[in-house]
Design an enzyme around this catalytic site. Structure first.
Site, mmCIF file in Angstrom:
data_model
loop_
_atom_site.group_PDB
_atom_site.id
_atom_site.type_symbol
_atom_site.label_atom_id
_atom_site.label_comp_id
_atom_site.label_asym_id
_atom_site.label_seq_id
_atom_site.Cartn_x
_atom_site.Cartn_y
_atom_site.Cartn_z
ATOM 1 N N VAL A 86 44.790 43.565 36.824
ATOM 2 C CA VAL A 86 44.291 42.840 37.988
ATOM 3 C C VAL A 86 42.978 42.185 37.602
ATOM 4 O O VAL A 86 42.095 42.839 37.041
ATOM 5 C CB VAL A 86 44.088 43.778 39.193
ATOM 6 C CG1 VAL A 86 43.466 43.017 40.361
ATOM 7 C CG2 VAL A 86 45.415 44.397 39.608
ATOM 8 N N GLY A 87 42.846 40.920 37.890
ATOM 9 C CA GLY A 87 41.631 40.198 37.561
ATOM 10 C C GLY A 87 40.696 40.065 38.741
ATOM 11 O O GLY A 87 40.700 40.879 39.672
ATOM 12 N N ASP A 88 39.911 39.015 38.721
ATOM 13 C CA ASP A 88 38.894 38.823 39.751
ATOM 14 C C ASP A 88 39.440 38.233 41.044
ATOM 15 O O ASP A 88 38.882 38.452 42.119
ATOM 16 C CB ASP A 88 37.813 37.881 39.222
ATOM 17 C CG ASP A 88 38.367 36.486 38.951
ATOM 18 O OD1 ASP A 88 38.006 35.541 39.677
ATOM 19 O OD2 ASP A 88 39.167 36.327 38.015
ATOM 20 N N THR B 102 43.517 29.552 37.678
ATOM 21 C CA THR B 102 43.487 30.079 39.037
ATOM 22 C C THR B 102 43.516 28.866 39.946
ATOM 23 O O THR B 102 43.169 27.774 39.507
ATOM 24 C CB THR B 102 42.168 30.862 39.278
ATOM 25 O OG1 THR B 102 41.984 31.835 38.260
ATOM 26 C CG2 THR B 102 42.161 31.547 40.626
ATOM 27 N N THR C 40 36.922 30.707 39.288
ATOM 28 C CA THR C 40 37.993 30.673 38.298
ATOM 29 C C THR C 40 37.389 30.936 36.928
ATOM 30 O O THR C 40 36.191 30.746 36.723
ATOM 31 C CB THR C 40 38.716 29.310 38.302
ATOM 32 O OG1 THR C 40 39.743 29.316 37.304
ATOM 33 C CG2 THR C 40 37.764 28.167 37.998
ATOM 34 N N GLY C 41 38.230 31.360 35.991
ATOM 35 C CA GLY C 41 37.731 31.612 34.646
ATOM 36 C C GLY C 41 38.173 32.950 34.108
ATOM 37 O O GLY C 41 39.215 33.486 34.504
ATOM 38 N N HIS C 42 37.377 33.520 33.215
ATOM 39 C CA HIS C 42 37.707 34.802 32.601
ATOM 40 C C HIS C 42 37.469 35.916 33.611
ATOM 41 O O HIS C 42 36.336 36.243 33.945
ATOM 42 C CB HIS C 42 36.854 35.014 31.344
ATOM 43 C CG HIS C 42 37.210 36.246 30.597
ATOM 44 N ND1 HIS C 42 36.290 37.231 30.299
ATOM 45 C CD2 HIS C 42 38.397 36.685 30.096
ATOM 46 C CE1 HIS C 42 36.893 38.209 29.641
ATOM 47 N NE2 HIS C 42 38.164 37.896 29.499
ATOM 48 N N GLY C 43 38.552 36.482 34.118
ATOM 49 C CA GLY C 43 38.465 37.412 35.239
ATOM 50 C C GLY C 43 37.597 38.618 34.996
ATOM 51 O O GLY C 43 36.834 39.041 35.876
#
Length: 308
Positions: free
Chosen positions: A197-199, A168, A219-222
């Site tokens: 759709v992620g975070d 991200t 950022t990271g695992h959504g």
């Protein structure tokens, strides 16, 4: 109030030696763009948008022209932006065929009564606003084609790790008037389902900005970030009297222990304190303040130079 901008290029696995210098240059460029806007009297919103546009235009990062591919080999992008002055915000998700989703997110914030547009609705709005449409294949890089092929192969062999191919870009800023803002943009996860759709476009997860507290971009695992509302959780800890570093450690630690999620974040408080923290292997970041540029990728590896 001394202005500050902090940017990140995504928290994930180790960055190869051949990419580190290009990533370094991209982070420095984005921080310099954002800080230049602030130094000339621009707003925090202008600064975070400008910094993220610079990262969306850099194929080294998973956003804009560097976005990873979904299971169909297509780019679908998410982005959001928020003004801490009045909590106005704009977000888009699953958008295709535009170069800079963060610009579209700002248009949602400023030109509609809504906070969030997605997919076809976002595309129709972009066309109505005169946002140039570009062929989807122009956003597809050879590097990301290879990443998709590798991910599909490993998934077939049941060797895939959903937290290794993350990325991200984001920025937070404090301007000379004391206003804060954040912007976050991403191409998502390699080999994601169509429509995932992620975070990043979700307020409170991918970022949050409030002049009463500060601004965060994550950022990271959504999916993990969504579950713990990472950005707002971090600001909650600051509200409770924690320092920015303590707040970041607490929220990232909670995400890791509660849902086994890895990631990172950048924070700037209303008083100008800032931090970049992560639990993933690496997270490229840069910060510009008081004529100095701070930069790092790996833990305990920070350089400080004079800004041009």
């Amino acid at each position: 109030m001394n202005p500050i901008v902090v940017v990140h290029g995504g928290g994930a696995g180790p960055i190869s030696k051949d990419r580190k210098e290009r990533v370094h240059q991209g982070m420095v460029r984005a921080a310099t763009v954002g800080y230049g806007i602030l130094r000339e009297g621009g707003s925090a919103v202008d600064a975070v948008e400008g910094a993220v546009v610079a990262l969306e235009d850099d194929p080294e990062f998973n956003a804009g022209c560097g976005s990873v591919l979904n299971t169909n080999g297509e780019v679908e992008m998410d982005a959001s932006i928020m003004d801490g002055k009045d909590l106005s915000a704009g977000a888009v998700s699953a958008v295709q065929c535009i170069a800079n989703p963060i610009k579209l997110a700002r248009l949602v914030m400023e030109k509609t009564p809504h906070c969030f547009l997605t997919d076809q609705g976002a595309a129709q709005f972009a066309a109505a606003m005169g946002v140039p449409e570009i062929p989807g294949e122009k956003l597809v890089t050879e590097r990301n084609k290879k990443r998709l092929e590798k991910e599909k192969h490993e998934k077939g062999a049941q060797k895939t790790d959903c937290q290794k191919n993350l990325g991200t870009v984001g920025a937070v800023a404090l301007d000379c008037k004391g206003n804060v803002a954040y912007a976050t943009s991403t191409g998502g996860i390699v080999n994601k389902m169509v429509g995932r759709v992620g975070d990043s476009p979700c307020l409170g997860a991918g970022g949050y900005a409030d002049n009463d507290i500060g601004a965060v971009s994550t950022t990271g695992h959504g999916e993990s970030i969504l579950k713990v509302n990472l950005a707002r959780l971090t600001l909650f800890h600051i509200e409770q009297g924690k320092t920015v570093e303590e707040a970041a450690d607490l929220s990232l630690g909670y995400m890791k222990s509660r849902v086994k999620g890895l990631g990172g974040l950048i924070v700037v408080s209303k008083t100008g304190d800032w931090v970049a923290k992560w639990t993933s292997t690496s997270m490229p970041w840069a910060a510009a303040k008081d004529g100095k540029l701070h930069f790092g990728i790996d833990p305990d590896d920070t350089t400080i130079t004079d800004l041009p």
